[in-house]
Design an enzyme around this catalytic site. Structure first.
Site, PDB file in Angstrom:
ATOM      1  N   ASP A 164      -7.962  41.023  25.584  1.00 28.91           N
ATOM      2  CA  ASP A 164      -7.006  41.587  26.519  1.00 28.91           C
ATOM      3  C   ASP A 164      -7.570  41.350  27.911  1.00 28.91           C
ATOM      4  OD1 ASP A 164      -5.760  42.415  24.308  1.00 28.91           O
ATOM      5  OD2 ASP A 164      -6.007  44.564  24.632  1.00 28.91           O
ATOM      6  N   HIS A 175     -11.637  48.681  22.596  1.00 27.29           N
ATOM      7  CA  HIS A 175     -10.442  49.354  22.086  1.00 27.29           C
ATOM      8  C   HIS A 175     -10.349  49.232  20.567  1.00 27.29           C
ATOM      9  CE1 HIS A 175      -8.217  49.459  26.182  1.00 27.29           C
ATOM     10  NE2 HIS A 175      -8.811  50.600  25.917  1.00 27.29           N
ATOM     11  N   ASP A 201      -8.026  48.658  18.519  1.00 22.56           N
ATOM     12  CA  ASP A 201      -7.320  47.534  17.910  1.00 22.56           C
ATOM     13  C   ASP A 201      -8.105  46.222  18.054  1.00 22.56           C
ATOM     14  OD1 ASP A 201      -6.852  47.657  20.637  1.00 22.56           O
ATOM     15  OD2 ASP A 201      -4.960  46.570  20.507  1.00 22.56           O
ATOM     16  N   HIS A 202      -9.300  46.302  18.634  1.00 25.95           N
ATOM     17  CA  HIS A 202     -10.139  45.107  18.720  1.00 25.95           C
ATOM     18  C   HIS A 202     -11.479  45.269  18.000  1.00 25.95           C
ATOM     19  CE1 HIS A 202      -7.675  42.749  21.569  1.00 25.95           C
ATOM     20  NE2 HIS A 202      -7.189  43.952  21.819  1.00 25.95           N
ATOM     21  N   HIS A 248      -3.066  45.068  31.520  1.00 22.48           N
ATOM     22  CA  HIS A 248      -2.831  43.841  30.765  1.00 22.48           C
ATOM     23  C   HIS A 248      -2.215  42.824  31.710  1.00 22.48           C
ATOM     24  CE1 HIS A 248      -3.621  44.971  26.576  1.00 22.48           C
ATOM     25  NE2 HIS A 248      -3.214  46.181  26.907  1.00 22.48           N
ATOM     26  N   HIS A 263     -13.623  43.663  23.368  1.00 18.29           N
ATOM     27  CA  HIS A 263     -13.806  44.928  24.079  1.00 18.29           C
ATOM     28  C   HIS A 263     -13.697  46.099  23.123  1.00 18.29           C
ATOM     29  CE1 HIS A 263      -9.421  44.355  24.288  1.00 18.29           C
ATOM     30  NE2 HIS A 263      -9.333  45.669  24.373  1.00 18.29           N
ATOM     31  N   HIS A 286      -1.380  38.892  20.011  1.00 17.19           N
ATOM     32  CA  HIS A 286      -1.378  40.232  20.590  1.00 17.19           C
ATOM     33  C   HIS A 286      -0.132  40.480  21.433  1.00 17.19           C
ATOM     34  CE1 HIS A 286      -2.818  43.783  22.774  1.00 17.19           C
ATOM     35  NE2 HIS A 286      -3.718  43.911  21.817  1.00 17.19           N
TER      36      HIS A 286
END
Lengths: 685, 745
Positions: free
Chosen positions: A186, A80, A82-83, A403, A78, A425
């Protein structure tokens, strides 16, 4: 396919049973998700994020441990940071030449989110991982995949499921040689206003790689949470205060907008109170939200037929603080979500001294940010300019984070029953708490064997899968029903870990490959005579078949034509025939260098049987004595008598028969056969 | 082990009737499309009804009535009850097509073949899929999977792949378009390799297309000329398929400032235009890469039209200033707004009528294509009119009577029934309007947020609204309005009196009746057919099929001429069995395929000498079948028995029981085999290989000469290559390179 093999491994990577799962980021931490899968010589990278708390090269996952050019496939779950934050760097600045996939919505938002990230990251240009131009050109390398659509890249089969979490978030199921691995990214199993709950795959994965952000926490019910939120907002504006909701620009903010817009339309008395949404990025991406409704839940999809829920009626966009007239009660949603700086910080500082006002923290906050600080309700706060201000406004925390919690994760695992679970994660403590809780859950259950792993960064989990290999026998080969002991000969075709066995003649019927024939014609100068050549050929091959006057065939496969001092050899290429041809060629050369023509050409295509008989008698006499064999015999029958035992020899088919003594029969048989072999010309068949 | 495969052509074979076939794989019967022609042919329905209860699944290719038109009737009136599969856009747009068709018919006659509820019921049965999503069939179809693949032509258009694992892969591909268009990618049919059976149409087999640019220009010139001479342009299009391509193209044209079109208007007229555009906006991921890229890059939705005005009735359209270009449904002009506009506009020689689609023979559009304009046409004009005078009174009297009766009844019944009655009346209202949302305003709000300030073109000035005049009389603005001069009225004096009725035609609440008159219409307007069908033409069709090289081919739908032309062409290829059934015929396309599964032991696999061939690796294998204790290596070592899936497990076990293991044959038992050279060599490719190894070579008369003419390579038909040369070192070098081109096993 990576041809490079590690020198120390005996088995080629492609046949190895070892599955390696190695987190290069997000191993016992939150941020910079990046997980490597290696199996059967295929390498797959899952996500390529950056650590939000670090900057420049430090924020990258440990990609120096891998060779970027060996990676076959890169999947992004996705949008975000951090991804996907390191993706432009990885695509543009490394030697990566595999393929990269994400969903349509993710790709559309990724473009704007990262562009915003480049703008706001205030570090020196040389430290920047990539520029706007890199981002722009990375777009061409990213391919899109729709949910449930199956793709096949170099024999790796994969498809995506809806993950909830944010728009376009995907869980990937990856299948290599029959072993299935599910990476959740996530995810959230709770349906909300616009997103559906994460789907539960209908196939059981062998390995589940799941997030563990919230560890063993359990979320509040959605209805309770929403009514608490709306009541709070209503309360603040009712008392004439201003309500500040610091949010992250994309993702959960859209959920809050939907809730507020609906609440406002149900409460006409609130229509005079404006709701502002201050984020240019979100405004840019609203078009994406309005478009990819097919990735959302059924409610939204049904509503789109009537009107677009993302065209808000009660929410106005706010360009910046200069455009804002602060004249009375209002609701403002502003980024950034943790009030590190920017509009949300400015508004907070100007409103915090009035007890009528209120702030609602709606998401996950990191230690050290203002949002986290005010949650402990301090007496005063420090402004950006260093001034101290008393904190009088109300502070509330309602988590809208999408989440999975313990309840959801546990249920998810219970349904999927994966033999291996790999946790990523999540912060170290949360992760080990979750691991322990899950272990406890299955400890008394003998029917389920589940191994849990929580690898640290760069530490690989090693799993062994003895892949079963099956082949399909097709076509003429399969005409006969299989039974034990049945012998099969044919061509085995291996494609993408699938095996098919076919008869050679069926090849073009079942595959796009065809059988060919290569005919070779070799010419060589030869000045000698034909009989010489024939003699030498018969010495090599025994039998020379004359086809025409100047054409002969030896070994039943090589044709030789002598024409005007040129000898031409013609044969159909196979390794065996090539060898015969070479032998023939050698004979031709030899004939060429024989300078004296031999005067005698025995045309000896048949062996001299009389000579054989004489030799045989002589040999038997030497073996068993003068009297063992009759001196004269006629026809093709002969017998030997030793110690009263009599062995009959049939000279036509070289069979020896002695009923009394088997050993004797064997001895005579061997002798006869050996003699015949040494006298007879070589046979080729 | 062999599957029985039969195709029953119920409609759409050897003629131009809509496609509708029953494909039988063993006991599983799949209905491939169920189109209905423009005139709702009843004979076809009678035929199909006989098989309706045998059908186990329905696959739909495109959203237009030609491919799914009979679905509401089949579900609503014939009791078709099985899973129906279609892609998301086919589902959404298909519904729009059927709503529009129903409404168009309803506006001119008592239409009772199906109701909007039947449409909803039918579409509720659809299982929505994405491209490349494989769906396993259940029950009788165990082992079958169906997969939709992109086909072009219309949004969501589908080529269906039906696979029986390891045995059969059947491809059903009709009306596909291999070319990229503005809003769609081309089909991916070529990528399929050697399917065992292809079912395709021969509709375009003998049809030649002009280049796209030429067609675009033709359209552009026609539009410009007509508009400049103050005429209107009627473009007949479908409801929600090809219209997207045209709408997008025209809107882009209008955006171009140099086009000189800004002064004129552009409108889209059908009963569901708002919804169609909204759905198109939310289906960007199904469109062409180019559109998707622009959307990702610039974020403006390509279907957020700037110039195209959406209209839902003739009244709305009349508010759009003339001269104008109108995209109106239906393409066949048998019903709908296109027919109404045709009747209004055709008598004016300044107007232009552009037909974009060849509809069924006999339809008005087809007649115009075939005969051109300027011929008198006898047309039956049907329309719904409001009841007036005596009729109205009669109707009202009856209504009253009915009401009284029902009231009497009500009084007899219990109290509890009252609420039910209320429900009834509620639902009847809902029925009348249905959930078809027709937005009154044509301007769609473009912003995403409420604008926080009112915007004025000048200094804010509020005009006080005067409700009544000085004498206290209420002012009605209508009284002071100038009579709207109807632009249409000027064009066509005949229609002046019809005008009023048309405006009221779609008001359903008032009592209405349907009337029908036959009159002769002389078409004075310019009539032109410009192909915007978006189908592959004959030549490409042949090329694609040749590349696909199926083992069996069934040709359906197309005039006898084109079908035979295609048939003769395909028969030239070797190894292809071609069928061309006529209507009602059943084709048996079963092939004898033998197949079984064996397990490979590790010893066997590790001993393989795999040679690389095209896309696959090959090895010769001599082995024998043995029975092994399977408990040990039946499954990956880590797998444990599932309790939930016990049933499945057992089924799996049974299958495993039948699987034999293949073990390598002991070396002394191996008999030699004929070596096989696998690959088909192209001399031109080999020449490049030679060049790479710096061996000089040249072509001369189909022969590749290497090494200064000492070595020659010839290629005969059927993959025979002849290597010829005199003895030299080069000979062996060339031979080695040649061998490298083959997988030799």
């Amino acid at each position: 396919m990576s041809a490079r093999k590690k020198p120390d491994s005996q088995v080629p990577a492609e046949e190895s049973d070892l599955l390696l799962i190695r987190p290069l980021g997000a191993g016992q931490e939150v941020g910079r998700s990046c997980i490597m899968l290696e199996f059967k010589g295929k390498k797959i990278m899952l996500d390529c994020g950056i650590h939000p708390g670090l900057s420049g090269m430090d924020a990258l996952p440990f990609v120096d441990l891998i060779e970027a050019d060996e990676i076959d496939l890169l999947l992004i779950s996705h949008f975000h940071l951090d991804h996907c934050g390191a993706l432009p760097w990885f695509l543009q600045k490394t030697s990566f030449k595999g393929r990269c996939f994400m969903t349509h919505a993710t790709k559309a938002i990724y473009r704007w989110l990262l562009s915003d990230y480049i703008k706001v990251s205030n570090i020196a240009t040389e430290q920047m991982l990539y520029t706007e131009a890199d981002l722009e050109s990375s777009m061409d390398k990213i391919e899109t995949i729709n949910f449930h659509e199956e793709k096949d890249v170099f024999g790796i089969k994969f498809w995506a499921y809806n993950a909830g979490h944010v728009l376009g978030a995907a869980m990937f199921m990856i299948e290599i040689a029959g072993v299935k691995i599910l990476y959740t990214g996530d995810f959230s199993r709770q349906e909300d206003r616009h997103l559906m709950a994460a789907e539960i795959p209908n196939v059981h994965p062998d390995v589940l790689i799941t997030e563990s952000t919230y560890g063993t926490h359990i979320h509040e019910k959605r209805e309770e949470r929403e009514s608490r939120f709306t009541a709070l907002v209503h309360d603040i504006v009712n008392r004439g205060g201003r309500c500040l909701i610091p949010v992250f620009a994309l993702g959960r903010a859209q959920e809050l907008l939907l809730i507020l817009d609906e609440y406002w339309s149900q409460h006409p008395e609130l229509h005079d109170i404006p709701i502002y949404y201050a984020s240019s990025l979100a405004k840019k991406c609203m078009a994406v939200y309005q478009t990819y409704v097919n990735a959302m839940n059924d409610k939204i999809r049904r509503q789109i037929a009537i009107n677009n829920p993302f065209v808000f009626r009660h929410i106005s966009n706010l360009k910046g603080i200069d455009h804002f007239e602060d004249i009375g009660p209002c609701v403002v949603m502003a980024s950034p979500g943790m009030m590190q700086s920017g509009l949300s910080r400015e508004l907070f500082e100007s409103w915090c001294t009035d007890s009528k006002n209120g702030v609602i923290i709606a998401g996950y906050c990191v230690e050290g940010t203002l949002a986290k600080t005010i949650l402990s309700e301090p007496e005063e706060i420090t402004t950006m300019s260093g001034q101290k201000l008393p904190l009088k406004m109300s502070v509330d925390y309602i988590s809208f984070s999408a989440h999975t919690d313990y309840q959801q994760t546990s249920e998810f695992i219970r349904i999927l029953k994966p033999p291996h679970v790999v946790l990523v994660h999540g912060e170290q403590n949360e992760m080990s708490r979750l691991k322990a809780a899950l272990q406890r859950e299955y400890e008394d259950d003998p029917s389920t064997k589940m191994e849990l792993h929580n690898p640290r960064n760069t530490v690989a989990v090693e799993l062994y899968f003895r892949g079963e290999k099956t082949a399909k026998v097709m076509g003429t080969l399969a005409m006969e029903k299989p039974r034990p002991g049945h012998k099969l000969s044919g061509i085995l075709v291996k494609r993408n870990f699938n095996y098919h066995m076919l008869a050679a003649c069926d090849l073009s019927k079942y595959t796009d490959m065809t059988m060919s024939q290569v005919v070779q014609r070799q010419s060589v100068h030869y000045s000698g005579a034909l009989p010489v050549l024939r003699l030498l050929l018969s010495q090599v091959s025994g039998n020379v078949e004359m086809l025409e006057e100047k054409k002969m065939r030896v070994f039943q496969s090589v044709d030789i034509t002598l024409d005007n001092k040129i000898v031409m050899l013609e044969w159909i290429a196979t390794p065996v025939n090539d060898m015969y041809a070479d032998a023939v060629l050698a004979a031709v050369m030899q004939a060429e260098i024989l300078d004296t023509t031999p005067s005698f050409f025995p045309i000896q295509s048949k062996m001299d049987r009389m000579h054989f008989k004489e030799c045989l008698i002589e040999m038997l006499q030497e073996m068993f004595g003068e009297d063992s064999v009759p001196k004269i015999f006629k026809g093709e029958k002969l017998y030997v008598t030793v110690d009263g035992k009599k062995a009959n020899i049939d000279l036509l088919n070289l069979e020896v028969c002695c009923e009394e003594d088997e050993a004797f029969q064997q001895i005579v048989q061997t002798a006869v056969t050996k003699l015949y072999q040494s006298l007879a010309p070589p046979r080729t068949d | 082990m062999t599957s029985i495969i039969k195709l029953h052509a119920i409609s759409g074979a050897m003629d131009e009737s809509p496609p509708c076939y029953i494909l039988q794989v063993d006991d599983f019967r799949i209905l491939l499309d169920c189109g209905w022609d423009e005139n709702f042919d009843q004979d076809f329905m009678k035929e199909l009804r006989r098989y309706i209860h045998q059908i186990d699944a329905v696959l739909l290719s495109y959203p237009d009535p030609l491919h799914l038109g009979a679905l509401p009737y089949l579900v609503g009136k014939c009791g078709l009850n099985c899973s129906i599969y279609a892609t998301i856009p086919v589902y959404k747009m298909g519904q729009m097509f059927m709503y529009d068709l129903y409404q168009s018919r309803h506006n001119m006659e008592e239409f009772e073949l199906f109701t909007l509820d039947d449409v909803d019921a039918a579409f509720d049965k659809i299982i929505q899929l994405k491209y490349n999503q494989s769906v396993p069939m259940k029950g009788k179809g165990y082992g079958l999977t169906v997969t939709p693949l992109p086909a072009g032509h219309m949004i969501g258009g589908t080529i269906w792949k039906i696979v029986k694992v390891g045995e059969e892969d059947i491809v059903y591909a009709v009306d596909f378009n291999h070319k990229k268009e503005r809003h769609l990618n081309g089909s991916e049919l070529e990528r399929l390799q050697r399917p065992s059976l292809v079912i395709t149409d021969a509709f375009n087999a003998t049809y030649k297309q002009t280049r796209r640019r030429a067609r675009d220009e033709k359209l552009m010139t026609n539009i410009l000329q007509t508009l400049r001479s103050n005429g209107n342009v009627l473009i007949t299009v479908d409801t929600a398929g090809r219209v997207l391509e045209l709408a997008h193209m025209l809107d882009q044209l209008w955006r171009n400032k140099d086009s000189g079109l800004l002064a004129y208007s552009l409108a889209l007229l059908n009963n569901v235009s708002y919804n169609v555009v909204e759905f198109a906006k939310s289906q960007i991921e199904w469109m062409s890469d180019k559109l998707m890229r622009t959307f990702e890059g610039a974020r403006n939705n390509p279907f957020q039209f700037k110039h195209l005005q959406l209209c839902h009735s003739i009244a709305e359209l009349s508010r759009v200033p003339s001269p104008k270009v109108v995209l109106a449904s239906t393409p066949d002009m048998e019903c709908g707004f296109s027919r109404e506009l045709f009747l209004q506009w055709s008598s004016n020689p300044h107007n232009s009528i552009i037909i974009t689609n060849r509809t069924s023979p006999g339809t008005l559009a087809r007649q115009l294509i075939e005969n051109g304009g300027n011929v008198p046409l006898n047309l039956e004009i049907r329309r719904r009119v409001r009841l007036e005078g005596a009729e109205l009174e009669e109707y009202q009297r009856k209504e009253r009577e009915n009401k009284e009766k029902s009231q009497e009844k009500n009084e007899d019944l219990d109290m509890s029934d009252e609420s039910e009655d209320e429900m009834d009346s509620l639902s009847s209202v809902a029925k009348g309007k249905h959930d078809l949302l027709v937005k009154a305003e044509t301007k769609v709000q473009t912003g995403f947020f409420k604008s926080n300030k009112k915007q004025y073109p000048m200094f804010p000035f509020f005009e006080e609204k005067v409700k009544f005049d000085e004498y206290g009389e209420i002012i009605r603005p209508e009284d002071y309005k100038m009579v709207d001069s109807n632009p249409e009225a000027e064009d066509n004096k005949e229609n002046v009196d019809l005008k009023e009725e048309e405006i009221t035609a779609d008001i359903t609440e008032v009592p209405t009746k349907c009337i029908s008159v036959t009159k002769t219409v002389r078409v004075m307007a310019q009539v032109q057919y410009i192909d915007f069908e978006g189908r592959s033409d004959g030549e490409s069709l042949q090329k694609i099929l040749e590349q696909l090289h199926p083992r069996r081919l069934i040709l359906v739908r197309g005039t006898p001429d084109s079908t035979h032309a295609m048939l003769n062409h395909c028969r030239q290829w070797n190894g292809v069995r071609v069928f061309a059934p006529s209507r009602g015929e059943v084709v048996d396309a079963t092939t004898e395929t033998y197949i079984y599964q064996v397990r490979l032991t590790d010893a066997l696999v590790s001993a393989l000498e795999l040679k690389k061939g095209k896309e696959a690796e090959l090895a010769w294998l001599d082995a024998q079948i043995v029975v092994r204790d399977m408990s040990k290596d039946a499954k990956p070592v880590t797998m444990d028995v599932d309790d939930i899936d016990k049933e499945e497990e057992e089924k799996g076990k049974m299958e495993i029981d039948q699987i034999y293991t293949l073990e390598p044959l002991p070396l002394n038992q191996v008999v030699g085999h004929q070596t096989a050279f696998i690959n088909e060599l192209k001399l031109s490719d080999f020449r490049q290989v030679l060049n790479k190894n710096s061996i000089p070579s040249e072509f001369s008369g189909g022969v590749l000469w290497c090494c200064n003419g000492t070595i020659a390579l010839r290629r005969h038909e059927a993959g025979r290559v002849i290597l010829e040369g005199c003895l030299s070192e080069d000979y062996y070098r060339v031979r080695e390179l040649l061998y490298d081109q083959y997988a030799i096993v």
